[in-house]
Design a protein around this motif. Structure first.
Motif, PDB file in Angstrom:
ATOM      1  N   ARG A 109     -22.497 -16.409  -1.499  1.00  0.00           N
ATOM      2  CA  ARG A 109     -22.994 -16.676  -2.842  1.00  0.00           C
ATOM      3  C   ARG A 109     -23.538 -18.102  -2.866  1.00  0.00           C
ATOM      4  NH1 ARG A 109     -18.061 -15.983  -6.478  1.00  0.00           N
ATOM      5  NH2 ARG A 109     -19.571 -16.392  -8.149  1.00  0.00           N
ATOM      6  N   PRO A 114     -25.447  -7.694  -8.781  1.00  0.00           N
ATOM      7  CA  PRO A 114     -24.381  -8.316  -9.583  1.00  0.00           C
ATOM      8  C   PRO A 114     -23.252  -8.834  -8.686  1.00  0.00           C
ATOM      9  CG  PRO A 114     -25.039  -6.187 -10.510  1.00  0.00           C
ATOM     10  CD  PRO A 114     -25.681  -6.280  -9.160  1.00  0.00           C
ATOM     11  N   THR A 115     -22.938 -10.086  -8.810  1.00  0.00           N
ATOM     12  CA  THR A 115     -21.916 -10.669  -7.928  1.00  0.00           C
ATOM     13  C   THR A 115     -20.533 -10.082  -8.186  1.00  0.00           C
ATOM     14  OG1 THR A 115     -21.686 -12.538  -9.457  1.00  0.00           O
ATOM     15  CG2 THR A 115     -23.186 -12.818  -7.592  1.00  0.00           C
ATOM     16  N   ALA A 116     -20.316  -9.567  -9.403  1.00  0.00           N
ATOM     17  CA  ALA A 116     -19.013  -8.968  -9.707  1.00  0.00           C
ATOM     18  C   ALA A 116     -18.769  -7.702  -8.892  1.00  0.00           C
ATOM     19  CB  ALA A 116     -18.923  -8.652 -11.194  1.00  0.00           C
ATOM     20  N   SER A 117     -19.842  -7.095  -8.390  1.00  0.00           N
ATOM     21  CA  SER A 117     -19.708  -5.864  -7.613  1.00  0.00           C
ATOM     22  C   SER A 117     -19.475  -6.133  -6.131  1.00  0.00           C
ATOM     23  CB  SER A 117     -20.975  -5.014  -7.774  1.00  0.00           C
ATOM     24  OG  SER A 117     -22.090  -5.638  -7.140  1.00  0.00           O
ATOM     25  N   ALA A 133     -25.804 -16.708  -6.747  1.00  0.00           N
ATOM     26  CA  ALA A 133     -26.271 -15.341  -6.555  1.00  0.00           C
ATOM     27  C   ALA A 133     -25.943 -14.900  -5.138  1.00  0.00           C
ATOM     28  CB  ALA A 133     -27.780 -15.273  -6.791  1.00  0.00           C
TER      29      ALA A 133
END
Length: 217
Positions: free
Chosen positions: A111, A31-34, A82
Motif C-alpha cells: 500500500r 478497495p484496500t479493505a478487501s 492505495a
C-alpha cells in the motif's frame, strides 16, 4: 527488447501506453479493505529502506548519496495509501501481437502512493535502449497521464511523477549493488549478477541527470 523492436509487435506498441495506464488505474482502484495485510510504504519509508541497504555495502556512492538527499528534501506526502503493484514496468508485462495481456510479478505489492507505479514504468533502464520514449520505451508521458486520468486514476502531478522516477532510478541502482554483492561475497556465483554490478555506474549517471533537472532523457 523484443517488444520494442520486433516487427511482430509493431501494431501492439502504439497501444501499450494507454493499456498500461488503464491497468494501473484498475490496480490502484482496488478497495484496500478487501486486501490481505500489506505493508504501507510511502515515500519516506522507502527512502529509509534504501538508505539502510546502501549503508550496508561499505562502499562510497556519492551519486546515490546526493540522490537520497535531494529526494528527502522534496519527498511528497502520502495521503490515502492505495494498492501499488511495486514492479510495474516493461519486462513484467505479457504482451501479444494484439497488445497488453497481463501484468506479472506481484511479490512487491504494497500500500502506498499510486504514482510510484507510473514513475517506475518511466525509469530509463526499462526503456531497453529506446531512450526517447520515456514510458517503457514505447510511449510518452502526456499520453500516460491523460489515459490514467481517463481510466479513473485521477490527475497526475508531473513533479510527483518525476520524483518517483528518480527514486526508481536510485532503487534499481541499489538493487544492482545488492546483486553484485551476492556474487562478490560468494553467496551465488553468477555472471549475470556480476554484470548487474557493472550497471551501477549507468544508474548513477541516470540519477545525476534526474536530480540535475533533465527528466526527459
Amino acid at each position: 527488447r523484443k517488444i520494442l523492436r520486433d516487427e511482430a509487435y509493431a501494431a501492439a506498441r502504439p497501444r501499450l501506453t494507454a493499456a498500461c495506464a488503464e491497468q494501473a488505474a484498475r490496480i490502484h482502484a482496488v478497495p484496500t479493505a478487501s486486501l490481505p495485510t500489506l505493508p504501507v510504504l510511502g515515500p519516506r519509508e522507502l527512502l529509509e529502506q534504501y538508505r539502510a541497504v546502501l549503508d550496508t555495502f561499505g562502499e562510497p556512492h556519492p551519486a546515490f548519496e546526493l540522490g537520497l538527499r535531494r529526494l528527502a528534501d522534496d519527498a511528497p506526502d502520502l495521503d490515502e495509501p492505495a494498492l501499488v503493484h511495486g514492479d510495474f514496468r516493461n519486462g513484467n508485462l505479457v504482451v501479444g501481437t494484439d497488445g497488453l495481456r497481463a501484468v506479472l510479478d506481484w511479490e512487491l505489492a504494497h500500500r502506498g502512493d499510486p504514482i510510484e507505479d507510473l514513475g517506475w514504468l518511466c525509469v530509463k533502464s526499462w526503456r531497453f535502449g529506446v531512450t526517447d520514449r520515456r514510458v517503457g520505451g514505447f510511449g510518452d508521458v502526456d499520453e500516460l497521464c491523460d489515459a490514467y486520468a481517463a481510466a479513473g486514476g485521477g490527475p497526475v502531478d508531473r513533479t510527483r511523477l518525476t520524483w518517483w522516477e528518480t527514486l526508481g532510478t536510485l532503487k534499481w541502482g541499489v538493487i544492482c549493488e545488492m546483486q553484485a554483492q551476492t556474487h562478490l561475497q560468494g553467496l551465488v556465483r553468477s555472471v549475470e549478477l556480476a554484470t548487474l554490478g557493472r550497471r551501477i555506474a549507468e544508474l548513477e549517471w541516470d540519477l545525476l541527470e534526474l536530480v540535475g533537472g533533465d527528466s526527459g532523457t
